[in-house]
Design a protein around this motif. Structure first.
Motif, mmCIF file in Angstrom:
data_model
loop_
_atom_site.group_PDB
_atom_site.id
_atom_site.type_symbol
_atom_site.label_atom_id
_atom_site.label_comp_id
_atom_site.label_asym_id
_atom_site.label_seq_id
_atom_site.Cartn_x
_atom_site.Cartn_y
_atom_site.Cartn_z
ATOM 1 N N ALA A 126 42.142 29.134 42.541
ATOM 2 C CA ALA A 126 41.454 27.999 43.179
ATOM 3 C C ALA A 126 41.505 26.771 42.269
ATOM 4 N N MET A 127 41.400 27.002 40.955
ATOM 5 C CA MET A 127 41.476 25.887 40.002
ATOM 6 C C MET A 127 42.861 25.234 40.057
ATOM 7 N N VAL A 128 43.888 26.065 40.179
ATOM 8 C CA VAL A 128 45.261 25.549 40.240
ATOM 9 C C VAL A 128 45.473 24.789 41.548
ATOM 10 N N ALA A 129 44.953 25.363 42.625
ATOM 11 C CA ALA A 129 45.153 24.743 43.959
ATOM 12 C C ALA A 129 44.460 23.385 44.054
ATOM 13 N N ALA A 187 35.515 23.550 37.849
ATOM 14 C CA ALA A 187 35.399 24.886 37.242
ATOM 15 C C ALA A 187 33.990 25.436 37.423
ATOM 16 N N ARG A 188 32.990 24.572 37.186
ATOM 17 C CA ARG A 188 31.582 24.988 37.345
ATOM 18 C C ARG A 188 31.282 25.309 38.806
ATOM 19 N N LEU A 189 31.771 24.468 39.682
ATOM 20 C CA LEU A 189 31.508 24.646 41.123
ATOM 21 C C LEU A 189 32.072 25.996 41.582
ATOM 22 N N LEU A 190 33.306 26.259 41.227
ATOM 23 C CA LEU A 190 33.945 27.519 41.641
ATOM 24 C C LEU A 190 33.267 28.723 40.991
ATOM 25 N N ALA A 191 32.768 28.542 39.775
ATOM 26 C CA ALA A 191 32.133 29.668 39.071
ATOM 27 C C ALA A 191 30.792 30.032 39.707
ATOM 28 N N GLN A 192 30.209 29.110 40.471
ATOM 29 C CA GLN A 192 28.952 29.426 41.163
ATOM 30 C C GLN A 192 29.163 30.513 42.221
ATOM 31 N N GLU A 193 30.422 30.667 42.660
ATOM 32 C CA GLU A 193 30.705 31.656 43.724
ATOM 33 C C GLU A 193 30.761 33.083 43.186
#
Ligand SMILES: NC(=O)NC1=NC(=O)NC1=O
Length: 163
Positions: free
Chosen positions: A30-33, A47-53
């Motif tokens: 997701a970070m790459v996309a 990175a923080r936003l995605l890590a909340q998932e």
């Protein structure tokens, strides 16, 4: 690596740059996309936003890449080198290492997974104290705390990887 370089890498190479930040493929992809990132701030925010998932399954997947606190990471792959560097503060104090070994065992018996803490910037004694404090958590509380520590480690490693 510079942010501009990261933005321009082919996807597989960009994912490889992120692989040692956390062993969660979904997050790496997701970070790459989400490239290109306009700034380091935007990169860290995503990175923080995605890590909340992240949930328990992600957490357990990520733990495989983290040696126990007080155990020297074996091997020469990047995660091992990073862990050794992050955990350098544990030092050679045999009594402390023994206390950590016992507390890690208590923790794993209670929660069923290894104790994870952002080791950088913490002394061995501070980590032992945190381990003992967190032993008193309920499983739900502890999963929340441990996920928070995984996020901290991930962001620290990201900020060291892309500058
Ligand atoms: N079990 C752990 O907490 N391991 C680690 N924490 C870090 O900050 N680096 C590690 O390898």
């Amino acid at each position: 690596m510079k942010l501009a370089g990261f933005n321009q890498l082919p996807p597989e190479q960009a994912q490889a740059v992120l692989a040692h930040c956390v062993a969660i493929k979904r997050w790496q992809q997701a970070m790459v996309a989400a490239r290109p990132y306009a700034s380091l701030g935007a990169l860290c925010q995503q990175a923080r936003l995605l890590a909340q998932e992240w949930g328990e399954a992600d957490f357990v997947q990520a733990l495989a890449a983290h040696p126990r606190i007080g155990e020297r990471a074996r091997g020469e792959h990047k995660e091992a080198a990073l862990s050794r560097q992050e955990q350098a503060a544990v030092g050679e104090d045999a009594e402390l290492r023994q206390a950590l070994r016992i507390a890690n065992q208590d923790y794993e018996q209670r929660f069923g997974y290894l104790f994870l803490i952002r080791a950088k910037g913490r002394s061995g004694q501070e980590m032992l104290a945190e381990l003992q404090r967190r032993l008193a958590n309920t499983p739900a509380q502890e999963l929340g705390e441990a996920l928070g520590q995984l996020r901290e480690i991930t962001l620290l490693r990201l900020q060291e990887s892309i500058i």
